[in-house]
Write a protein that holds these residues in place. Structure first.
Motif, PDB file in Angstrom:
ATOM      1  N   ALA A  81       0.979  -1.180   0.017  1.00 59.94           N
ATOM      2  CA  ALA A  81      -0.053   0.028   0.172  1.00 59.94           C
ATOM      3  C   ALA A  81       0.791   1.266   0.107  1.00 59.94           C
ATOM      4  N   LYS A  82       2.015   1.126   0.533  1.00 54.85           N
ATOM      5  CA  LYS A  82       3.058   2.390   0.348  1.00 54.85           C
ATOM      6  C   LYS A  82       3.621   2.575  -0.872  1.00 54.85           C
ATOM      7  N   LYS A  83       3.431   1.693  -1.929  1.00 53.39           N
ATOM      8  CA  LYS A  83       3.972   1.911  -2.967  1.00 53.39           C
ATOM      9  C   LYS A  83       2.804   2.310  -4.177  1.00 53.39           C
ATOM     10  N   GLN A  84       1.717   1.395  -4.057  1.00 58.47           N
ATOM     11  CA  GLN A  84       0.653   1.725  -4.837  1.00 58.47           C
ATOM     12  C   GLN A  84      -0.711   1.238  -4.300  1.00 58.47           C
ATOM     13  N   GLY A  85      -1.599   1.916  -4.371  1.00 59.34           N
ATOM     14  CA  GLY A  85      -3.123   1.096  -3.884  1.00 59.34           C
ATOM     15  C   GLY A  85      -3.489   0.068  -4.504  1.00 59.34           C
TER      16      GLY A  85
END
Length: 347
Positions: A134-138
């Protein structure tokens, strides 16, 4: 396993990262192997006023649209033009009034977790992977089955934000946003379920949860998931390089029962108009929701490589991974949830 109902009230006053740290240090229940049968079958403790507050909230949300429909029928048949105008204004207000800030509902979230003994369950390091992803992309979570009302999915909106510190919203059908009373399903944040909205949200880093079997899930009996040939989500994931999280909303089918005609007219009408027509029946034969344990079971991440024009074989492969993940988490955790003999199938 995380028992969301066990969070102390002061937990919700902590900043996001501190809440996630608290969860990892104090709230995760672990086992070297599968949890024993009925380990999480016991219901959480709840006061009478908390219980009735939750029941009345969901009764209003589920029964409100039906009640409003009956009022409209009565007014159109027997009322004056003045009464029609007043009812139209009231309906417009209920459809459009601003929703309250979700931060004011944290105490009520805890009451709902208690009423449904709400838990997250997973295996291995899946939860850490989801938080890191989640910290990279939803990502997009697909929870099934729908049931009369997707309680596990609804509760995941505040719970994922509060316990995992992940920016997470729901994705209901567009009609929900302006349906009186039912629109309160969006109170914790939501986007439209269209591919365009999902793409926009995930690119911004927002994770989205949806109900994979949609309206069809309302008209399915028991733990039957109408997802076998619905491959749109797999296609979306491939075209946009979006990670999927298969999930099983265990307990959704136990909360309420849908009554509808055996000829399939109400189901057909619901599909065509993209809004559901049925009679909800819950506790004591009313629209009050039954008190049943609800667990969100999380499966392994499905992370396909982005393909501008995916082949049917590639779509089928990702779709199968999604189905396998859903079935796997159901079979792994059904005993601990208290449903050791419950059967599951895709339709």
């Amino acid at each position: 396993c995380i028992e969301c109902f066990a969070a102390p009230p002061e937990f919700f006053n902590l900043p996001g990262e501190a809440r996630w740290k608290y969860v990892k240090e104090h709230m995760i229940i672990e086992s070297d192997g599968p949890f024993e049968t009925n380990r999480f079958a016991k219901k959480a403790e709840i006061t009478w006023y908390q219980q009735w507050s939750v029941m009345l909230f969901f009764a209003t949300m589920v029964g409100g649209p039906l009640g409003l429909f009956l009022v409209w029928a009565l007014v159109l048949a027997l009322g004056s033009w003045t009464s029609v105008g007043i009812l139209a204004a009231a309906t417009a207000f209920l459809s459009l009034h601003p929703l309250p800030d979700q931060r004011h509902f944290q105490f009520f979230s805890l009451w709902m977790y208690k009423y449904y003994s709400y838990r997250f369950m997973w295996t291995g390091d899946m939860l850490d992977q989801a938080v890191a992803a989640a910290k990279k992309q939803g990502w997009v979570g697909a929870g099934v089955p729908h049931g009369v009302i997707p309680i596990a999915n609804f509760l995941s909106m505040p719970a994922i934000n509060e316990f995992l510190n992940v920016d997470f919203v729901g994705a209901p059908a567009s009609v929900v946003f302006h349906t009186p009373f039912l629109r309160y399903l969006t109170i914790y944040g939501a986007v439209d379920v269209s591919a365009k909205s999902l793409k926009k949200a995930t690119l911004k880093g927002t994770c989205v949860g949806l109900v994979g079997d949609g309206i069809a899930g309302i008209f399915s009996e028991g733990e039957v998931v109408a997802l076998k040939n619905r491959k749109g989500l797999a296609r979306f994931a491939l075209k946009n390089g979006v990670t999927l999280i298969p999930a099983y909303s265990m307990g959704n089918t136990a909360i309420m029962t849908a009554l509808y005609d055996s000829a399939g007219i109400m189901e057909s009408l619901s599909r065509k108009l993209r809004m559901s027509f049925f009679i909800p029946v819950g506790r004591w034969g009313t629209v009050l929701p039954r008190r049943a344990n609800v667990s969100m079971l999380l499966g392994p991440l499905v992370a396909p490589e982005q393909k501008e024009d995916p082949s049917q074989e590639e779509i089928d492969a990702v779709h199968q991974q999604l189905l396998d993940g859903i079935e796997g988490c159901f079979n792994t955790h059904r005993g601990a949830h208290g449903w050791p003999d419950r059967q599951f199938s895709f339709a």
